[in-house]
Design an enzyme around this catalytic site. Sequence first.
Site, PDB file in Angstrom:
ATOM      1  N   TRP A  36      42.528  46.760  39.360  1.00 24.82           N
ATOM      2  CA  TRP A  36      42.188  45.574  40.139  1.00 24.82           C
ATOM      3  C   TRP A  36      40.777  45.094  39.813  1.00 24.82           C
ATOM      4  CZ3 TRP A  36      45.774  42.931  42.496  1.00 24.82           C
ATOM      5  CH2 TRP A  36      46.914  43.583  42.983  1.00 24.82           C
ATOM      6  N   THR A  37      40.619  43.785  39.761  1.00 20.56           N
ATOM      7  CA  THR A  37      39.288  43.211  39.673  1.00 20.56           C
ATOM      8  C   THR A  37      39.271  41.882  40.414  1.00 20.56           C
ATOM      9  OG1 THR A  37      37.402  42.799  38.199  1.00 20.56           O
ATOM     10  CG2 THR A  37      39.527  41.859  37.545  1.00 20.56           C
ATOM     11  N   TYR A  38      38.071  41.364  40.583  1.00 23.57           N
ATOM     12  CA  TYR A  38      37.869  40.072  41.241  1.00 23.57           C
ATOM     13  C   TYR A  38      37.255  39.109  40.255  1.00 23.57           C
ATOM     14  CZ  TYR A  38      35.381  36.510  43.971  1.00 23.57           C
ATOM     15  OH  TYR A  38      34.896  35.320  44.458  1.00 23.57           O
ATOM     16  N   HIS A  39      37.749  37.868  40.247  1.00 19.66           N
ATOM     17  CA  HIS A  39      37.116  36.783  39.504  1.00 19.66           C
ATOM     18  C   HIS A  39      36.766  35.678  40.490  1.00 19.66           C
ATOM     19  CE1 HIS A  39      38.161  38.777  35.891  1.00 19.66           C
ATOM     20  NE2 HIS A  39      39.437  38.449  35.885  1.00 19.66           N
TER      21      HIS A  39
ATOM     22  N   ALA B 239      34.519  39.857  31.697  1.00 18.55           N
ATOM     23  CA  ALA B 239      33.928  39.133  32.828  1.00 18.55           C
ATOM     24  C   ALA B 239      32.530  39.696  33.060  1.00 18.55           C
ATOM     25  CB  ALA B 239      34.769  39.294  34.080  1.00 18.55           C
TER      26      ALA B 239
ATOM     27  N   CYS C 272      38.523  48.312  39.472  1.00 19.03           N
ATOM     28  CA  CYS C 272      38.914  49.077  38.275  1.00 19.03           C
ATOM     29  C   CYS C 272      39.279  50.515  38.600  1.00 19.03           C
ATOM     30  CB  CYS C 272      37.813  49.031  37.220  1.00 19.03           C
ATOM     31  SG  CYS C 272      37.371  47.349  36.727  1.00 19.03           S
TER      32      CYS C 272
END
Length: 241
Positions: free
Chosen positions: A95-98, A180, A196
């Site tokens: 998982w990640t955030y943008h 990113a 992550c």
Amino acid sequence: MPSGSDITAPMESSTTSSGAPAVAWQCFSGLQPYLPIIESMAAHNAAIRATGAAEAVWLLEHAAVYTGGTSARDADLLVANSATPTHRTGRGGQWTYHGPGQRIAYVMLDLAARGGDIRAYVHALEGWIIDIIGDFGVTGTRRAGLPGIWVHNGNSLSGYDKIAAIGVRVSRWVSWHGIAINLAPDLAAFDAIVPCGVTDAGVTSLDALGHNVTFDQLDASMRAHFDTHFGATSPLAYRSR
């Protein structure tokens, strides 16, 4: 090239290094929705192999979104009912955030022409990021088995914070997805996930470290260091053993 009313048309340019094929750089203005960009990137990725379309690097900011890679676990999405959209995606990683304040670089290169080594490609992406943030006085480092770039701190269990994430996919030896780098995103947004899958480290940004960097400055640094890691004279200098 991406099209559609939901995507802002990019500015285009290209670069050639020591006989290497031109790499088309496209910089998107405004916050870009996640799924239309991914669909357009998939189409361009396929066209590189099928029709000889130009290799490309797309620079953009996404509207806020959580994305889960092929290894993402449901338990690591801590706030499943968040108002921020959530998407499973085909890149590697968890998982990640943008979101706003973060520079995304989607990199579409013919890896078959660069030795056909995915580990070498990820290593080159890491080296590229280290050189980029080094231009602004930040020392980045790798962590064994954990893709991405980290900086030392005195707070987390591991002594590291993550400043840049890497998530790649390779189709018919053409890369897509990418990196990113956190300029000045809302770091609280990462609290909704286990970023992550790493529990012993935090997340940081150039801004949080006291470095006021603009997107234009970061983009210029990306271009300046690109050929060192991906150009014809030293394509993927690292080789996995």
